[in-house]
Write a protein that holds these residues in place. Structure first.
Motif, PDB file in Angstrom:
ATOM      1  N   GLY A 185      33.823  32.542  47.571  1.00 42.42           N
ATOM      2  CA  GLY A 185      33.846  33.728  46.720  1.00 42.42           C
ATOM      3  C   GLY A 185      32.843  34.790  47.144  1.00 42.42           C
ATOM      4  N   THR A 186      31.664  34.356  47.558  1.00 40.35           N
ATOM      5  CA  THR A 186      30.638  35.333  47.937  1.00 40.35           C
ATOM      6  C   THR A 186      31.117  36.180  49.108  1.00 40.35           C
ATOM      7  N   GLU A 187      31.604  35.508  50.143  1.00 43.30           N
ATOM      8  CA  GLU A 187      32.067  36.254  51.325  1.00 43.30           C
ATOM      9  C   GLU A 187      33.258  37.154  50.972  1.00 43.30           C
ATOM     10  N   ALA A 215      29.586  39.153  35.601  1.00 40.95           N
ATOM     11  CA  ALA A 215      30.010  38.921  36.995  1.00 40.95           C
ATOM     12  C   ALA A 215      29.100  37.913  37.688  1.00 40.95           C
ATOM     13  N   HIS A 216      29.649  37.292  38.714  1.00 39.84           N
ATOM     14  CA  HIS A 216      28.897  36.297  39.498  1.00 39.84           C
ATOM     15  C   HIS A 216      27.715  36.953  40.232  1.00 39.84           C
ATOM     16  N   PHE A 217      26.683  36.159  40.464  1.00 42.41           N
ATOM     17  CA  PHE A 217      25.463  36.724  41.080  1.00 42.41           C
ATOM     18  C   PHE A 217      25.681  37.205  42.515  1.00 42.41           C
ATOM     19  N   GLY A 244      36.525  43.571  38.302  1.00 41.15           N
ATOM     20  CA  GLY A 244      36.923  42.847  37.100  1.00 41.15           C
ATOM     21  C   GLY A 244      36.906  41.364  37.444  1.00 41.15           C
ATOM     22  N   VAL A 245      36.668  40.519  36.461  1.00 42.62           N
ATOM     23  CA  VAL A 245      36.609  39.079  36.751  1.00 42.62           C
ATOM     24  C   VAL A 245      37.733  38.356  36.013  1.00 42.62           C
ATOM     25  N   ALA A 246      38.450  37.548  36.761  1.00 42.00           N
ATOM     26  CA  ALA A 246      39.509  36.733  36.149  1.00 42.00           C
ATOM     27  C   ALA A 246      39.039  35.284  36.201  1.00 42.00           C
ATOM     28  N   THR A 305      35.483  34.125  34.387  1.00 39.16           N
ATOM     29  CA  THR A 305      34.044  34.295  34.638  1.00 39.16           C
ATOM     30  C   THR A 305      33.376  32.935  34.841  1.00 39.16           C
ATOM     31  N   THR A 306      32.340  32.955  35.654  1.00 41.64           N
ATOM     32  CA  THR A 306      31.668  31.721  36.045  1.00 41.64           C
ATOM     33  C   THR A 306      31.134  30.962  34.836  1.00 41.64           C
ATOM     34  N   GLU A 307      30.569  31.687  33.882  1.00 42.90           N
ATOM     35  CA  GLU A 307      29.935  30.996  32.755  1.00 42.90           C
ATOM     36  C   GLU A 307      30.910  30.638  31.642  1.00 42.90           C
ATOM     37  N   PRO A 339      40.081  28.477  47.500  1.00 43.89           N
ATOM     38  CA  PRO A 339      40.675  27.141  47.675  1.00 43.89           C
ATOM     39  C   PRO A 339      39.650  26.013  47.523  1.00 43.89           C
ATOM     40  N   HIS A 340      38.360  26.265  47.747  1.00 43.50           N
ATOM     41  CA  HIS A 340      37.410  25.148  47.598  1.00 43.50           C
ATOM     42  C   HIS A 340      36.958  24.945  46.151  1.00 43.50           C
ATOM     43  N   LYS A 341      37.539  25.702  45.242  1.00 42.86           N
ATOM     44  CA  LYS A 341      37.292  25.412  43.822  1.00 42.86           C
ATOM     45  C   LYS A 341      38.550  24.683  43.319  1.00 42.86           C
ATOM     46  N   MET A 342      39.385  25.373  42.512  1.00 40.17           N
ATOM     47  CA  MET A 342      40.557  24.667  41.971  1.00 40.17           C
ATOM     48  C   MET A 342      41.707  24.551  42.978  1.00 40.17           C
TER      49      MET A 342
HETATM   50  C1  LIG Z   1      33.752  34.158  39.608  1.00 44.88           C
HETATM   51  C2  LIG Z   1      33.025  33.710  40.844  1.00 44.88           C
HETATM   52  N1  LIG Z   1      32.917  34.557  41.871  1.00 44.88           N
HETATM   53  C3  LIG Z   1      32.294  34.215  43.012  1.00 44.88           C
HETATM   54  C4  LIG Z   1      31.724  32.976  43.153  1.00 44.88           C
HETATM   55  C5  LIG Z   1      31.009  32.627  44.422  1.00 44.88           C
HETATM   56  O1  LIG Z   1      31.718  31.681  45.142  1.00 44.88           O
HETATM   57  P1  LIG Z   1      31.052  30.857  46.339  1.00 44.88           P
HETATM   58  O2  LIG Z   1      30.023  29.987  45.711  1.00 44.88           O
HETATM   59  O3  LIG Z   1      32.220  30.130  46.900  1.00 44.88           O
HETATM   60  O4  LIG Z   1      30.474  31.831  47.287  1.00 44.88           O
HETATM   61  C6  LIG Z   1      31.796  32.063  42.097  1.00 44.88           C
HETATM   62  C7  LIG Z   1      31.174  30.747  42.200  1.00 44.88           C
HETATM   63  O5  LIG Z   1      30.987  30.029  41.271  1.00 44.88           O
HETATM   64  C8  LIG Z   1      32.471  32.438  40.908  1.00 44.88           C
HETATM   65  O6  LIG Z   1      32.562  31.625  39.850  1.00 44.88           O
END
Ligand SMILES: Cc1ncc(COP(=O)(O)O)c(C=O)c1O
Length: 396
Positions: free
Chosen positions: A101-103, A139-141, A183-185, A187-189, A248-251
């Motif tokens: 996700g970060t990349e 949003a994610h960090f 926008g986030v579909a 959210t992490t938390e 793909p490395h999550k769900m």
């Molecule tokens: C919504 C969302 N975006 C981005 C990321 C970042 O993904 P990654 O840890 O694969 O870089 C995460 C990770 O938890 C996430 O939940």
């Protein structure tokens, strides 16, 4: 001249050395907590599908970043992008397999910048400084990292009581320097889904790039919608969505590292690399084709029906946990997907952590559980039992 005896001795020494190294590695690995222990209740990764183990080996030495020598791997990547494009309502998808996700989020903001700069060049406008992005406060960090990395100002739009971005807040933050809205579909938390349709309207009216971070939700929301869960859409069927990240490395059940970024039209960002004979559009120069192979194996092996089955079980397990917690008198937040938040006393939360449960807390102080495919009913029962016992002890 080496004799046969010398050669045999060398082979033996090498074998012993290999064994020693592998034993050392196994011992390090023993310190890690395995998904199958059932203790991991707040990770977004999971045990990959078995077939992935084999798939990755076939491509163990292939670099997806070098088009000259990885034609087969690139074909695999294209097939994966097309499959996911179909899932996300996109006829002609462009995109890449990334490390996560970060990349993918970095690539999205780079693309927003590339498009904005090109448009400004064409219209003869002066370069603006500093560029700005608007992200929901949920949003994610990774977006904070992007802000630092790309020297972009980050503005955080507030969220409503359901942890979805407030559209008025987004509108108020837009100015001439805004290059992208996120926008986030999922959210992490909280697993909440922003109003992507609303964001798309705002972005189109202001000619701003819209990126959807569905790193977690991308492999959940399309399937729960098929199961008739009443959740918001976020895909390319919504006019105005420029890119979507999903992992793909999550769900998606693939190995780490694997993310994906899809663009609605051909990305503008690239650099010319003469020694690689062409354009390089990725962020990373060298990237494991093994991740693409794993992704292909997951998509083909599971298909839509397989994913629906996995997601259904996660949702049912989430409901099981939610009901169990309610039964213990614990206040829960209604889950949108397989992420569950609840209010629990600090001492009990700390004791759960002490006894080895891997759980987490949100920035607002709710306990946060992610019910992934490795979490089974037995684990949920054990977790609920532990809470019950701790609550009982606290009373005495
Ligand atoms: C919504 C969302 N975006 C981005 C990321 C970042 O993904 P990654 O840890 O694969 O870089 C995460 C990770 O938890 C996430 O939940």
């Amino acid at each position: 001249m080496k004799t046969d005896n010398d050669k045999q001795t060398k082979t033996k020494q090498e074998e012993t050395k290999k064994k020693e190294i592998l034993t050392e590695l196994q011992n390090f690995h023993k310190k890690d907590i395995s998904f199958s222990s059932g203790k991991i209740l707040s990770s977004m990764c999971t045990k990959p599908l078995k077939i992935v183990e084999e798939a990755r080996k076939i491509f163990k030495e292939t670099n997806l970043g070098d088009k000259r020598i990885s034609e087969g791997a690139i074909e695999i990547e294209k097939i994966c992008i097309r499959w996911v494009g179909d899932l996300l309502n996109l006829n002609q998808p462009y995109g890449f397999i990334t490390s996560g996700g970060t990349e993918s989020n970095i690539l999205a903001i780079m693309e927003a910048r590339a498009r904005k700069r090109e448009a400004m060049k064409e219209s003869g406008e002066k370069e603006m400084m500093p560029e700005e992005i608007i992200v929901p406060e949920t949003a994610h960090f990774s977006f904070d990292k992007i802000s630092f990395l790309m020297d972009i100002k980050i503005k955080k739009a507030s969220a409503d009581k359901n942890f979805c971005v407030d559209l008025n807040s987004v509108k108020n933050l837009i100015n001439k320097n805004t290059i992208a809205v996120v926008g986030v579909a999922g959210t992490t938390e909280y697993g909440s889904i922003d109003d992507i349709e609303g964001l798309a309207q705002i972005c189109m009216a202001n000619k701003i790039y819209l990126h959807v971070d569905a790193a977690f939700g991308g492999f959940v929301i399309p399937f729960i919608r098929k199961l008739n869960y009443n959740v918001r859409n976020f895909d390319f069927g919504i006019e105005g969505v420029d890119s979507i990240a999903l992992d793909p490395h999550k769900m998606g059940m693939n190995i780490i590292p694997s993310g994906m970024i899809l663009f609605g039209k051909e990305p503008k960002f690239s650099v010319n690399v003469s020694y690689l004979q062409g354009k390089h559009e990725r962020l990373l120069g060298t990237f494991p084709a093994a991740s693409a192979a794993g992704c292909y194996a997951c998509l083909k092996f599971l298909g839509e029906d397989g994913y629906i089955k996995i997601v259904k079980e996660c949702m049912e397990n989430t409901k099981e946990l939610a009901e169990g917690l309610k039964g213990l008198g614990i206040e829960i937040l209604n889950p949108t997907m397989n992420i569950l938040n609840f209010n629990i006393r600090k001492e009990i939360y700390n004791k759960l952590v002490e006894t080895g449960w891997i759980i987490s807390k949100t920035s607002k102080g709710y306990a946060r559980i992610v019910i992934m495919p490795h979490t089974k009913r037995t684990h949920i029962k054990k977790f609920l039992n532990d809470i019950k016992q701790l609550m009982k002890n606290a009373k005495n």
